[in-house]
Motif scaffolding. Structure first.
Motif: not given
Length: 208
Positions: A191-198
């Protein structure tokens, strides 16, 4: 000492292990996509400050840093109910503040975003786990089982098991995080959570 005028964002996390994870994963992602922030370099330049609050009462931190007047990004582990509800309520309070954003991980903790292949590559430890399994405990147990002992994991004291999990948690968020790749992260975090946080951190930094 950091010049307060250089600080562009405060990154509030639960502990130093979370800091280590974000430093390393952001470096890896930045090498792949330069539009994403390199938190390790930002910290070295004094542009970002990690604030580990040590867990516990998350609500106490919803407004504590407001007098500094800096953008804030808060990252809370999801954990398990009823703790999840307390964290969600704290995040809602933070998100009402200008130039502040708080998110809860969808998985139990940051260790759950690590790929089993990275763990295998870092220490030849073969494990499998789900989104809400206690990864540090699972890995700590597996590492202890390598050492011949007459005392099974179940018969160890709670304190001994906690020590093993703590050591494993540190290893996971440093050595194993260094073994993560974009490809592995795309599998462990579809879900690309970490990318979304960045991206949120980047937007807050620019807005500040």
């Amino acid at each position: 000492m950091n010049d307060n005028n250089l600080v562009r964002i405060l990154i509030v996390v639960e502990g130093t292990n979370d800091t280590e994870f974000l430093r390393r994963i952001s470096q890896m992602l930045h090498r792949h996509d330069e539009s994403l922030p390199n938190l390790h370099d930002m910290e070295k330049k004094g542009e970002a400050i990690f604030v580990p609050f040590g867990g516990g009462n998350v609500e106490a931190w919803t407004n504590r840093l407001a007098p500094l007047g800096k953008p804030e990004f808060h990252l809370f582990d999801h954990e398990l109910p009823p703790e999840t509800d307390y964290r969600r309520e704290a995040a809602e309070l933070i998100n009402r503040r200008e130039r502040c954003r708080a998110v809860l991980t969808r998985k139990r903790s940051l260790e759950n975003y690590l790929h089993p292949s990275a763990i295998q590559g870092a220490g030849d430890v073969e494990v499998m786990f789900d989104d809400f399994d206690p990864v540090a405990e699972i890995v700590g147990r597996r590492l202890l089982e390598r050492t011949p002992t007459e005392e099974p994991w179940e018969q160890r004291t709670r304190r001994a098991r906690n020590r093993a999990a703590h050591r494993a948690k540190r290893w996971l968020n440093t050595t194993v995080a260094d073994h993560m790749t974009v490809e592995l992260l795309s599998e462990s975090d579809p879900d690309r959570e970490i990318v979304s946080w960045m991206r949120v951190i980047s937007n807050l930094t620019e807005a500040g």
